[in-house]
Design a protein around this motif. Structure first.
Motif, PDB file in Angstrom:
ATOM      1  N   HIS A  12       1.006  -1.680   0.036  1.00 50.98           N
ATOM      2  CA  HIS A  12       0.194   0.095   0.095  1.00 50.98           C
ATOM      3  C   HIS A  12       0.915   1.470   0.023  1.00 50.98           C
ATOM      4  O   HIS A  12       1.187   1.994   0.623  1.00 50.98           O
ATOM      5  CB  HIS A  12      -1.183   0.270   1.161  1.00 50.98           C
ATOM      6  CG  HIS A  12      -2.014  -1.430   1.145  1.00 50.98           C
ATOM      7  ND1 HIS A  12      -1.495  -2.494   1.820  1.00 50.98           N
ATOM      8  CD2 HIS A  12      -2.876  -0.976   0.953  1.00 50.98           C
ATOM      9  CE1 HIS A  12      -2.948  -3.120   1.838  1.00 50.98           C
ATOM     10  NE2 HIS A  12      -3.014  -2.635   0.672  1.00 50.98           N
ATOM     11  N   PRO A  13       1.514   1.540  -0.644  1.00 55.74           N
ATOM     12  CA  PRO A  13       1.924   2.670  -0.990  1.00 55.74           C
ATOM     13  C   PRO A  13       1.774   4.145  -1.699  1.00 55.74           C
ATOM     14  O   PRO A  13       0.181   4.621  -1.629  1.00 55.74           O
ATOM     15  CB  PRO A  13       3.135   2.597  -2.580  1.00 55.74           C
ATOM     16  CG  PRO A  13       2.145   1.690  -2.906  1.00 55.74           C
ATOM     17  CD  PRO A  13       1.835   0.583  -2.269  1.00 55.74           C
ATOM     18  N   HIS A  14       2.380   4.507  -0.676  1.00 57.04           N
ATOM     19  CA  HIS A  14       1.620   6.299  -0.061  1.00 57.04           C
ATOM     20  C   HIS A  14       1.680   7.122  -0.972  1.00 57.04           C
ATOM     21  O   HIS A  14       1.315   8.236  -1.848  1.00 57.04           O
ATOM     22  CB  HIS A  14       1.441   6.991   1.171  1.00 57.04           C
ATOM     23  CG  HIS A  14       0.588   8.025   1.163  1.00 57.04           C
ATOM     24  ND1 HIS A  14      -0.668   8.038   1.163  1.00 57.04           N
ATOM     25  CD2 HIS A  14       1.012   8.795   1.854  1.00 57.04           C
ATOM     26  CE1 HIS A  14      -0.608   9.357   1.903  1.00 57.04           C
ATOM     27  NE2 HIS A  14       0.341  10.125   2.303  1.00 57.04           N
ATOM     28  N   LEU A  15       3.086   7.508  -0.917  1.00 56.12           N
ATOM     29  CA  LEU A  15       3.898   8.510  -1.893  1.00 56.12           C
ATOM     30  C   LEU A  15       5.426   7.836  -2.577  1.00 56.12           C
ATOM     31  O   LEU A  15       5.915   7.138  -2.342  1.00 56.12           O
ATOM     32  CB  LEU A  15       3.930   9.637  -1.624  1.00 56.12           C
ATOM     33  CG  LEU A  15       4.671   9.808  -0.347  1.00 56.12           C
ATOM     34  CD1 LEU A  15       6.035  10.117  -1.051  1.00 56.12           C
ATOM     35  CD2 LEU A  15       4.443  11.707   0.175  1.00 56.12           C
ATOM     36  N   LEU A  16       5.409   8.278  -4.026  1.00 56.50           N
ATOM     37  CA  LEU A  16       6.755   7.866  -4.773  1.00 56.50           C
ATOM     38  C   LEU A  16       7.896   8.683  -4.259  1.00 56.50           C
ATOM     39  O   LEU A  16       7.913  10.583  -4.009  1.00 56.50           O
ATOM     40  CB  LEU A  16       6.621   7.397  -5.733  1.00 56.50           C
ATOM     41  CG  LEU A  16       5.553   6.710  -6.369  1.00 56.50           C
ATOM     42  CD1 LEU A  16       5.219   6.733  -7.797  1.00 56.50           C
ATOM     43  CD2 LEU A  16       5.618   5.032  -5.821  1.00 56.50           C
TER      44      LEU A  16
END
Length: 127
Positions: A12-16
């Motif tokens: 569940h990535p939030h930002l890169l």
């Protein structure tokens, strides 16, 4: 740009946190995205791999915003994915984007080697 780290989790990535290689081949962090939309986060998660030992950003700290002392809680990932982004042209003296980037899509047809090096070509072309 090359995806080198994320906030959130691998599933569940939030930002890169994004980078480009410099002239010496070192991966330099140049910006971060705004929070990913749910569909984009799912797409990115399908292709993320945890970083192996020796990641070029091991021990690095990334600020939460330009000029901020707050630090992002990041997870390093294998720097192989390429993200296409849209960006404001405001760049600081070190070549880092002052404003968050907007994730457009993964470029699965492009490898990290294909991304123009730091200081070369358009900063948003093919990532």
């Amino acid at each position: 740009m090359i995806v080198g780290a994320i906030t959130g989790t691998l599933t569940h990535p939030h930002l890169l946190v994004l980078g480009r290689h410099d002239q010496d081949g070192r991966l330099r962090a140049v910006g971060r995205t705004v929070p990913l939309r749910p569909e984009a986060a799912r797409q990115v998660a399908e292709h993320l791999t945890a970083a192996a030992p020796g990641h070029p950003w091991t021990g690095a700290k990334f600020s939460a915003a330009w000029g901020s002392r707050d630090v992002l809680d990041t997870t390093l990932v294998r720097p192989a994915l390429v993200a296409e982004v849209s960006a404001d042209r405001a760049i600081d003296h070190g070549g880092v984007y002052r404003h968050p980037l907007r994730f457009q899509r993964l470029r699965l047809d492009v490898t990290a080697v294909d991304v123009p090096r730091f200081g070369e070509g358009p900063s948003t072309a093919a990532g």
